[in-house]
Every structure is written in structure tokens, then in C-alpha cells.
Write a protein that holds these residues in place. Sequence first.
Motif, PDB file in Angstrom:
ATOM      1  N   UNK A  19     -27.675  -8.270   8.921  1.00 58.45           N
ATOM      2  CA  UNK A  19     -28.207  -6.991   9.343  1.00 58.45           C
ATOM      3  C   UNK A  19     -28.809  -6.290   8.142  1.00 58.45           C
ATOM      4  N   UNK A  20     -30.098  -5.972   8.290  1.00 61.14           N
ATOM      5  CA  UNK A  20     -30.801  -5.217   7.264  1.00 61.14           C
ATOM      6  C   UNK A  20     -30.791  -3.735   7.619  1.00 61.14           C
ATOM      7  N   UNK A  21     -30.767  -2.918   6.582  1.00 59.65           N
ATOM      8  CA  UNK A  21     -30.829  -1.473   6.774  1.00 59.65           C
ATOM      9  C   UNK A  21     -31.968  -0.902   5.942  1.00 59.65           C
ATOM     10  N   UNK A  22     -32.532   0.184   6.424  1.00 53.22           N
ATOM     11  CA  UNK A  22     -33.581   0.894   5.693  1.00 53.22           C
ATOM     12  C   UNK A  22     -33.329   2.386   5.877  1.00 53.22           C
ATOM     13  N   UNK A  23     -33.027   3.035   4.782  1.00 50.05           N
ATOM     14  CA  UNK A  23     -32.754   4.468   4.842  1.00 50.05           C
ATOM     15  C   UNK A  23     -33.925   5.248   4.290  1.00 50.05           C
ATOM     16  N   UNK A  24     -34.423   6.162   5.097  1.00 48.04           N
ATOM     17  CA  UNK A  24     -35.526   7.026   4.679  1.00 48.04           C
ATOM     18  C   UNK A  24     -34.964   8.347   4.177  1.00 48.04           C
ATOM     19  N   UNK A  31     -41.160  11.344  11.394  1.00 47.33           N
ATOM     20  CA  UNK A  31     -41.413   9.903  11.374  1.00 47.33           C
ATOM     21  C   UNK A  31     -41.652   9.442  12.805  1.00 47.33           C
ATOM     22  N   UNK A  32     -42.843   8.964  13.069  1.00 43.43           N
ATOM     23  CA  UNK A  32     -43.186   8.564  14.432  1.00 43.43           C
ATOM     24  C   UNK A  32     -43.112   7.064  14.646  1.00 43.43           C
ATOM     25  N   UNK A  33     -43.247   6.306  13.585  1.00 42.72           N
ATOM     26  CA  UNK A  33     -43.198   4.853  13.695  1.00 42.72           C
ATOM     27  C   UNK A  33     -42.329   4.312  12.567  1.00 42.72           C
ATOM     28  N   UNK A  34     -41.441   3.396  12.910  1.00 41.37           N
ATOM     29  CA  UNK A  34     -40.644   2.694  11.901  1.00 41.37           C
ATOM     30  C   UNK A  34     -40.708   1.209  12.230  1.00 41.37           C
ATOM     31  N   UNK A  35     -40.810   0.413  11.201  1.00 42.02           N
ATOM     32  CA  UNK A  35     -40.929  -1.007  11.477  1.00 42.02           C
ATOM     33  C   UNK A  35     -40.479  -1.892  10.331  1.00 42.02           C
ATOM     34  N   UNK A  36     -40.295  -3.143  10.663  1.00 42.45           N
ATOM     35  CA  UNK A  36     -39.971  -4.179   9.692  1.00 42.45           C
ATOM     36  C   UNK A  36     -41.117  -5.177   9.625  1.00 42.45           C
ATOM     37  N   UNK A  37     -41.448  -5.546   8.412  1.00 40.33           N
ATOM     38  CA  UNK A  37     -42.442  -6.571   8.152  1.00 40.33           C
ATOM     39  C   UNK A  37     -41.781  -7.601   7.228  1.00 40.33           C
ATOM     40  N   UNK A  38     -42.417  -8.762   7.131  1.00 39.14           N
ATOM     41  CA  UNK A  38     -41.905  -9.754   6.195  1.00 39.14           C
ATOM     42  C   UNK A  38     -43.053 -10.548   5.596  1.00 39.14           C
ATOM     43  N   UNK A  73     -31.577   8.099  13.706  1.00 39.45           N
ATOM     44  CA  UNK A  73     -32.201   9.191  12.951  1.00 39.45           C
ATOM     45  C   UNK A  73     -33.184   8.601  11.948  1.00 39.45           C
ATOM     46  N   UNK A  74     -32.908   8.704  10.677  1.00 42.82           N
ATOM     47  CA  UNK A  74     -33.859   8.228   9.674  1.00 42.82           C
ATOM     48  C   UNK A  74     -33.435   6.911   9.034  1.00 42.82           C
ATOM     49  N   UNK A  75     -32.608   6.167   9.731  1.00 44.37           N
ATOM     50  CA  UNK A  75     -32.220   4.851   9.249  1.00 44.37           C
ATOM     51  C   UNK A  75     -32.643   3.803  10.272  1.00 44.37           C
ATOM     52  N   UNK A  76     -33.243   2.770   9.762  1.00 44.06           N
ATOM     53  CA  UNK A  76     -33.733   1.679  10.600  1.00 44.06           C
ATOM     54  C   UNK A  76     -32.903   0.436  10.319  1.00 44.06           C
ATOM     55  N   UNK A  77     -32.576  -0.293  11.370  1.00 42.36           N
ATOM     56  CA  UNK A  77     -31.782  -1.498  11.236  1.00 42.36           C
ATOM     57  C   UNK A  77     -32.522  -2.691  11.825  1.00 42.36           C
ATOM     58  N   UNK A  78     -32.211  -3.860  11.291  1.00 40.23           N
ATOM     59  CA  UNK A  78     -32.717  -5.096  11.873  1.00 40.23           C
ATOM     60  C   UNK A  78     -31.559  -6.075  11.923  1.00 40.23           C
ATOM     61  N   UNK A  79     -31.051  -6.327  13.122  1.00 39.59           N
ATOM     62  CA  UNK A  79     -29.988  -7.299  13.312  1.00 39.59           C
ATOM     63  C   UNK A  79     -30.627  -8.647  13.599  1.00 39.59           C
ATOM     64  N   UNK A  80     -30.288  -9.616  12.790  1.00 38.35           N
ATOM     65  CA  UNK A  80     -30.912 -10.933  12.893  1.00 38.35           C
ATOM     66  C   UNK A  80     -29.845 -11.974  13.206  1.00 38.35           C
TER      67      UNK A  80
END
Length: 118
Positions: A19-24, A31-38, A73-80
Motif C-alpha cells: 500500500x502506497x500513501x501520498x500526503x498532500x 484539490x480536485x484531482x488526485x492520481x497515481x502514475x508510474x 481528505x488530502x491523503x491518497x492511497x494505492x492498495x496493490x
Amino acid sequence: QVQLVESGGTLVQAGGSLRLSCEASGNIVSITIMGWYRQAPGKQRELVALIRAGANTNYADSVKGRFTCSRDKNTLYLSMNNLKPEDTAVYYCAVTEDYGILGRRDYWGQGTQVTVSS
């Protein structure tokens, strides 16, 4: 200005989970769009998952059914889950801030390395 800090990347065996986390943080307005790229070595950066405010989450075909993107809220997660060697890449978090009539601006994190061994 918005700062993004990703975490959670590491070495994992094929079939494993992460699980990745991204804290803004910073001067967040909207913030209208949040995303993960690789970006894998020698390849272009690609979209993994995108959350738009008030809309469904979009996923790349290659990760559908295995990855789940969520926002708190302002944290984005990516569960892989069921990770594959081809998921090996640097994963970046990106957000779009909406400043109304002043326009929009994109912000990027520094990236976190995910390595999947076979």
C-alpha cells in the motif's frame, strides 16, 4: 504551493501486496484531482489510477481488479494486490489544484520505488 510526499514503496515478491500513501500538505485550496502514475525503466510515465472529485475512479487496464485507489481528505492511497514483475516502477503521486478564475495547477511528488521480484 502544495507538497506531496509518497511512501510505502519497497521490494516485494510476485503475488504480494503493498500500500502506497501520498500526503498532500501546504497551502491547499481545492484539490480536485488526485492520481497515481508510474514510470518503469526505459518507458514513459503512465497513468495508474485517477480520482476526480465527485466522480468514479479510473484505472489503467493493466491494474484493474488488482489495484484500489482511495482518498481520505488530502491523503491518497494505492492498495496493490497480486503484484507482478511488470508492476516494477517508480510510482508518483500527482494532484490538481483548482484556483477558480486563476486556473489550475498540477503538483507532483518525488516518487517511491516499487520493485516486484519474480
